[in-house]
Design a protein around this motif. Structure first.
Motif, PDB file in Angstrom:
ATOM      1  N   ALA A   7       0.856  -1.453   0.560  1.00  0.00           N
ATOM      2  CA  ALA A   7      -0.317   0.014  -0.128  1.00  0.00           C
ATOM      3  C   ALA A   7       0.745   1.332  -0.361  1.00  0.00           C
ATOM      4  O   ALA A   7       0.200   2.080  -0.552  1.00  0.00           O
ATOM      5  CB  ALA A   7      -0.706   0.164   1.127  1.00  0.00           C
ATOM      6  N   THR A   8       2.063   1.028   0.976  1.00  0.00           N
ATOM      7  CA  THR A   8       3.007   2.474   1.183  1.00  0.00           C
ATOM      8  C   THR A   8       3.874   2.504  -0.391  1.00  0.00           C
ATOM      9  O   THR A   8       4.055   3.672  -1.291  1.00  0.00           O
ATOM     10  CB  THR A   8       3.982   2.266   2.121  1.00  0.00           C
ATOM     11  OG1 THR A   8       3.294   1.622   2.789  1.00  0.00           O
ATOM     12  CG2 THR A   8       4.965   2.972   2.129  1.00  0.00           C
ATOM     13  N   LYS A   9       4.080   1.381  -1.116  1.00  0.00           N
ATOM     14  CA  LYS A   9       4.684   1.281  -2.303  1.00  0.00           C
ATOM     15  C   LYS A   9       3.773   1.800  -3.542  1.00  0.00           C
ATOM     16  O   LYS A   9       3.961   3.100  -4.170  1.00  0.00           O
ATOM     17  CB  LYS A   9       5.454   0.198  -2.847  1.00  0.00           C
ATOM     18  CG  LYS A   9       5.733  -0.099  -4.447  1.00  0.00           C
ATOM     19  CD  LYS A   9       6.277  -1.548  -4.839  1.00  0.00           C
ATOM     20  CE  LYS A   9       6.783  -1.350  -6.115  1.00  0.00           C
ATOM     21  NZ  LYS A   9       7.504  -3.436  -6.093  1.00  0.00           N
ATOM     22  N   CYS A  10       2.219   1.585  -2.815  1.00  0.00           N
ATOM     23  CA  CYS A  10       1.139   2.201  -4.088  1.00  0.00           C
ATOM     24  C   CYS A  10       1.158   3.760  -4.141  1.00  0.00           C
ATOM     25  O   CYS A  10       1.229   3.918  -5.451  1.00  0.00           O
ATOM     26  CB  CYS A  10       0.040   1.349  -4.741  1.00  0.00           C
ATOM     27  SG  CYS A  10       0.071  -0.050  -4.690  1.00  0.00           S
ATOM     28  N   TRP A  11       1.129   4.295  -2.908  1.00  0.00           N
ATOM     29  CA  TRP A  11       1.479   5.313  -2.699  1.00  0.00           C
ATOM     30  C   TRP A  11       2.286   6.774  -3.010  1.00  0.00           C
ATOM     31  O   TRP A  11       2.292   7.650  -3.873  1.00  0.00           O
ATOM     32  CB  TRP A  11       0.891   5.975  -1.101  1.00  0.00           C
ATOM     33  CG  TRP A  11       0.842   7.269  -1.038  1.00  0.00           C
ATOM     34  CD1 TRP A  11       0.459   7.731  -0.671  1.00  0.00           C
ATOM     35  CD2 TRP A  11       2.297   7.563  -0.197  1.00  0.00           C
ATOM     36  NE1 TRP A  11       0.256   8.857  -0.473  1.00  0.00           N
ATOM     37  CE2 TRP A  11       1.682   9.478  -0.240  1.00  0.00           C
ATOM     38  CE3 TRP A  11       3.368   7.908  -0.406  1.00  0.00           C
ATOM     39  CZ2 TRP A  11       2.249  10.017   0.278  1.00  0.00           C
ATOM     40  CZ3 TRP A  11       4.087   8.618   0.383  1.00  0.00           C
ATOM     41  CH2 TRP A  11       3.656   9.816   0.751  1.00  0.00           C
ATOM     42  N   TRP A  12       3.288   6.108  -2.893  1.00  0.00           N
ATOM     43  CA  TRP A  12       4.307   6.322  -3.688  1.00  0.00           C
ATOM     44  C   TRP A  12       4.584   6.791  -4.314  1.00  0.00           C
ATOM     45  O   TRP A  12       4.796   7.983  -5.145  1.00  0.00           O
ATOM     46  CB  TRP A  12       5.903   5.777  -2.130  1.00  0.00           C
ATOM     47  CG  TRP A  12       6.880   6.499  -3.027  1.00  0.00           C
ATOM     48  CD1 TRP A  12       7.759   6.084  -4.096  1.00  0.00           C
ATOM     49  CD2 TRP A  12       7.399   7.707  -2.697  1.00  0.00           C
ATOM     50  NE1 TRP A  12       8.974   6.991  -4.038  1.00  0.00           N
ATOM     51  CE2 TRP A  12       8.435   8.300  -3.279  1.00  0.00           C
ATOM     52  CE3 TRP A  12       7.542   9.133  -2.032  1.00  0.00           C
ATOM     53  CZ2 TRP A  12       9.831   9.098  -3.843  1.00  0.00           C
ATOM     54  CZ3 TRP A  12       8.096   9.948  -1.540  1.00  0.00           C
ATOM     55  CH2 TRP A  12       9.347  10.262  -2.133  1.00  0.00           C
ATOM     56  N   CYS A  56       9.126  -4.620   0.378  1.00  0.00           N
ATOM     57  CA  CYS A  56       8.111  -5.413  -0.428  1.00  0.00           C
ATOM     58  C   CYS A  56       8.197  -6.045  -1.761  1.00  0.00           C
ATOM     59  O   CYS A  56       9.577  -5.855  -2.056  1.00  0.00           O
ATOM     60  CB  CYS A  56       7.497  -4.048  -0.810  1.00  0.00           C
ATOM     61  SG  CYS A  56       6.070  -4.348  -1.074  1.00  0.00           S
ATOM     62  N   THR A  57       7.882  -7.507  -1.562  1.00  0.00           N
ATOM     63  CA  THR A  57       8.391  -8.888  -2.894  1.00  0.00           C
ATOM     64  C   THR A  57       7.319  -9.160  -3.481  1.00  0.00           C
ATOM     65  O   THR A  57       6.228  -8.801  -3.022  1.00  0.00           O
ATOM     66  CB  THR A  57       8.858  -9.318  -2.314  1.00  0.00           C
ATOM     67  OG1 THR A  57       7.524 -10.309  -1.401  1.00  0.00           O
ATOM     68  CG2 THR A  57       9.978  -9.203  -0.804  1.00  0.00           C
ATOM     69  N   GLU A  58       7.174  -9.410  -4.342  1.00  0.00           N
ATOM     70  CA  GLU A  58       6.013  -9.726  -5.422  1.00  0.00           C
ATOM     71  C   GLU A  58       5.016 -10.973  -4.261  1.00  0.00           C
ATOM     72  O   GLU A  58       3.518 -10.730  -4.631  1.00  0.00           O
ATOM     73  CB  GLU A  58       6.837 -11.519  -5.958  1.00  0.00           C
ATOM     74  CG  GLU A  58       5.936 -12.007  -7.118  1.00  0.00           C
ATOM     75  CD  GLU A  58       5.578 -10.984  -8.401  1.00  0.00           C
ATOM     76  OE1 GLU A  58       4.993 -11.474  -8.988  1.00  0.00           O
ATOM     77  OE2 GLU A  58       6.353 -10.466  -8.432  1.00  0.00           O
ATOM     78  N   SER A  59       5.211 -11.335  -3.171  1.00  0.00           N
ATOM     79  CA  SER A  59       4.556 -12.089  -2.187  1.00  0.00           C
ATOM     80  C   SER A  59       3.733 -10.990  -2.130  1.00  0.00           C
ATOM     81  O   SER A  59       1.771 -11.282  -0.963  1.00  0.00           O
ATOM     82  CB  SER A  59       5.175 -13.008  -1.452  1.00  0.00           C
ATOM     83  OG  SER A  59       5.478 -12.514  -0.695  1.00  0.00           O
TER      84      SER A  59
END
Length: 101
Positions: A61-66, A90-93
């Motif tokens: 979720a944080t990666k999507c936000w950034w 954050c990995t593929e899993s």
């Protein structure tokens, strides 16, 4: 064991950053982030909201936000000053099945 030069390390970091920068959140998540941004939610509020809406792990979720569309100016400014979002844990899993390509 091979010893890496400073240039090797810098090249590897640039390559890793380019891979990170190529990430784009799924369209429906990106649009929801923008919706919550327009509602006036703060960063943590947006991240928590999309976690609940899409059953996301906090790291994803944080990666999507950034990497969301409305954060593109912040990412560019961050790059100029040497800041980059580190999404190593954050990995593929971490990606929900319905968002995997």
């Amino acid at each position: 064991m091979k010893s890496f030069t400073q240039k090797d390390k810098e090249d590897a970091l640039r390559q890793l950053q380019a891979e990170w920068d190529s990430f784009r959140p799924p369209t429906e998540i990106d649009e929801r982030i923008f919706y919550y941004f327009c509602e006036g939610k703060d960063t943590n509020g947006i991240i928590k909201a999309i976690q609940g809406d899409f059953d996301l792990k906090e790291c994803y979720a944080t990666k999507c936000w950034w990497y969301s569309t409305h954060k593109s100016d912040l990412r560019e400014t961050g790059k100029r000053i040497g800041m980059n979002f580190k999404c190593g844990p954050c990995t593929e899993s971490c990606i929900p099945y319905k968002f995997k390509e």
